[in-house]
Design a protein around this motif. Structure first.
Motif, PDB file in Angstrom:
ATOM      1  N   GLY A  67       0.826  -1.197   0.000  1.00  0.00           N
ATOM      2  CA  GLY A  67       0.000   0.000   0.000  1.00  0.00           C
ATOM      3  C   GLY A  67       0.866   1.254   0.000  1.00  0.00           C
ATOM      4  O   GLY A  67       1.974   1.261   0.535  1.00  0.00           O
ATOM      5  N   GLU A  68       0.341   2.278  -0.582  1.00  0.00           N
ATOM      6  CA  GLU A  68       1.081   3.528  -0.766  1.00  0.00           C
ATOM      7  C   GLU A  68       1.553   4.143   0.547  1.00  0.00           C
ATOM      8  O   GLU A  68       2.674   4.632   0.651  1.00  0.00           O
ATOM      9  CB  GLU A  68       0.177   4.512  -1.510  1.00  0.00           C
ATOM     10  CG  GLU A  68       0.803   5.825  -1.833  1.00  0.00           C
ATOM     11  CD  GLU A  68      -0.150   6.732  -2.594  1.00  0.00           C
ATOM     12  OE1 GLU A  68       0.237   7.880  -2.837  1.00  0.00           O
ATOM     13  OE2 GLU A  68      -1.271   6.303  -2.939  1.00  0.00           O
ATOM     14  N   TYR A  69       0.726   4.105   1.562  1.00  0.00           N
ATOM     15  CA  TYR A  69       1.060   4.798   2.806  1.00  0.00           C
ATOM     16  C   TYR A  69       2.053   4.035   3.676  1.00  0.00           C
ATOM     17  O   TYR A  69       2.740   4.624   4.490  1.00  0.00           O
ATOM     18  CB  TYR A  69      -0.207   5.132   3.593  1.00  0.00           C
ATOM     19  CG  TYR A  69      -1.103   6.054   2.813  1.00  0.00           C
ATOM     20  CD1 TYR A  69      -0.700   7.351   2.528  1.00  0.00           C
ATOM     21  CD2 TYR A  69      -2.327   5.628   2.332  1.00  0.00           C
ATOM     22  CE1 TYR A  69      -1.500   8.202   1.786  1.00  0.00           C
ATOM     23  CE2 TYR A  69      -3.135   6.476   1.588  1.00  0.00           C
ATOM     24  CZ  TYR A  69      -2.719   7.756   1.322  1.00  0.00           C
ATOM     25  OH  TYR A  69      -3.500   8.599   0.588  1.00  0.00           O
ATOM     26  N   VAL A  70       2.159   2.748   3.497  1.00  0.00           N
ATOM     27  CA  VAL A  70       3.152   1.961   4.232  1.00  0.00           C
ATOM     28  C   VAL A  70       4.486   1.983   3.491  1.00  0.00           C
ATOM     29  O   VAL A  70       5.539   2.218   4.077  1.00  0.00           O
ATOM     30  CB  VAL A  70       2.675   0.503   4.428  1.00  0.00           C
ATOM     31  CG1 VAL A  70       3.769  -0.348   5.033  1.00  0.00           C
ATOM     32  CG2 VAL A  70       1.428   0.461   5.303  1.00  0.00           C
ATOM     33  N   SER A  71       4.428   1.773   2.189  1.00  0.00           N
ATOM     34  CA  SER A  71       5.664   1.625   1.417  1.00  0.00           C
ATOM     35  C   SER A  71       6.452   2.924   1.265  1.00  0.00           C
ATOM     36  O   SER A  71       7.663   2.879   1.052  1.00  0.00           O
ATOM     37  CB  SER A  71       5.352   1.051   0.035  1.00  0.00           C
ATOM     38  OG  SER A  71       4.550   1.945  -0.705  1.00  0.00           O
ATOM     39  N   VAL A  72       5.810   4.057   1.399  1.00  0.00           N
ATOM     40  CA  VAL A  72       6.516   5.330   1.218  1.00  0.00           C
ATOM     41  C   VAL A  72       7.673   5.485   2.203  1.00  0.00           C
ATOM     42  O   VAL A  72       8.675   6.129   1.902  1.00  0.00           O
ATOM     43  CB  VAL A  72       5.524   6.520   1.308  1.00  0.00           C
ATOM     44  CG1 VAL A  72       5.046   6.754   2.730  1.00  0.00           C
ATOM     45  CG2 VAL A  72       6.152   7.779   0.742  1.00  0.00           C
ATOM     46  N   PHE A  73       7.581   4.851   3.339  1.00  0.00           N
ATOM     47  CA  PHE A  73       8.614   4.987   4.368  1.00  0.00           C
ATOM     48  C   PHE A  73       9.843   4.115   4.124  1.00  0.00           C
ATOM     49  O   PHE A  73      10.889   4.340   4.734  1.00  0.00           O
ATOM     50  CB  PHE A  73       8.034   4.678   5.750  1.00  0.00           C
ATOM     51  CG  PHE A  73       6.982   5.657   6.163  1.00  0.00           C
ATOM     52  CD1 PHE A  73       7.324   6.955   6.513  1.00  0.00           C
ATOM     53  CD2 PHE A  73       5.650   5.296   6.170  1.00  0.00           C
ATOM     54  CE1 PHE A  73       6.357   7.874   6.885  1.00  0.00           C
ATOM     55  CE2 PHE A  73       4.674   6.207   6.540  1.00  0.00           C
ATOM     56  CZ  PHE A  73       5.027   7.499   6.892  1.00  0.00           C
TER      57      PHE A  73
END
Length: 192
Positions: A67-73
């Protein structure tokens, strides 16, 4: 590659991949079907480290699954392929991207066991309708599939094909505009 060199490289990669490994273990069930396609049927942390270290396009798929919000980190630790864009609400398990530079996947849904090569575009038409891709579909280099169409199950879309009409199950399509050259194992020449 020499086994000792490979062990050193994988050990070094493991250090920077600790967050990736932890997230893999949390989402193992979801990611293993994709991982098998990239690692000749292998599963597990060792296979994950090898594939994630070597295959940028696998990283794109891994980040998509997280997911975008997890992987961004964590993307900055192992960057994805920058020219592979996935804008699809749902992709089935067992997906395999190969050499996917300059590829844009903007489908409504993609089924299980999707195989895709480089320079492929799945996109919307002028009304914003996007294609639905069935199970066991392979799309080869430079193909374009667009509009609110349905690509059936067990379909092969040949290199450079331009598909803008529905494709039934168990077909091979080629050409611009695309036509069916094989259906249910029999040679044909049917315009779409």
């Amino acid at each position: 590659m020499n086994p000792y060199t490979q062990a050193i490289i994988l050990s070094a990669s493991t250090l920077r991949m600790l967050p990736h490994i932890a997230l893999y273990l949390l989402h193992k069930k979801q990611i293993d079907a994709d991982l098998e396609k990239y690692s000749n049927g292998e599963r597990g942390v060792r296979a994950f480290i090898k594939v994630a270290t070597r295959q940028r396009v696998f990283r794109n798929l891994f980040y998509y699954r997280l997911g975008e919000y997890v992987s961004v980190f964590i993307q900055w630790l192992l960057p994805p392929e920058r020219s592979l864009h996935i804008w699809c609400p749902s992709i089935g398990e067992g997906c395999h991207f190969e050499h996917n530079y300059s590829t844009y996947l903007n489908a409504e849904r993609i089924g299980r066991n999707f195989y895709c090569l480089q320079l492929v575009t799945l996109g919307n038409d002028t009304q914003g309708c996007r294609p639905i891709i069935g199970n066991d579909v392979s799309i080869y280099t430079g193909a374009t599939v667009f509009g609110g169409i349905t690509i059936g199950n067990d379909v092969v879309i040949g290199a450079g094909a331009v598909v803008r009409r529905d494709v039934p199950d168990h077909c091979t399509v080629v050409g611009n505009p695309a036509y069916i050259v094989r259906q249910n194992g029999q040679k044909t020449h049917i315009k779409l």
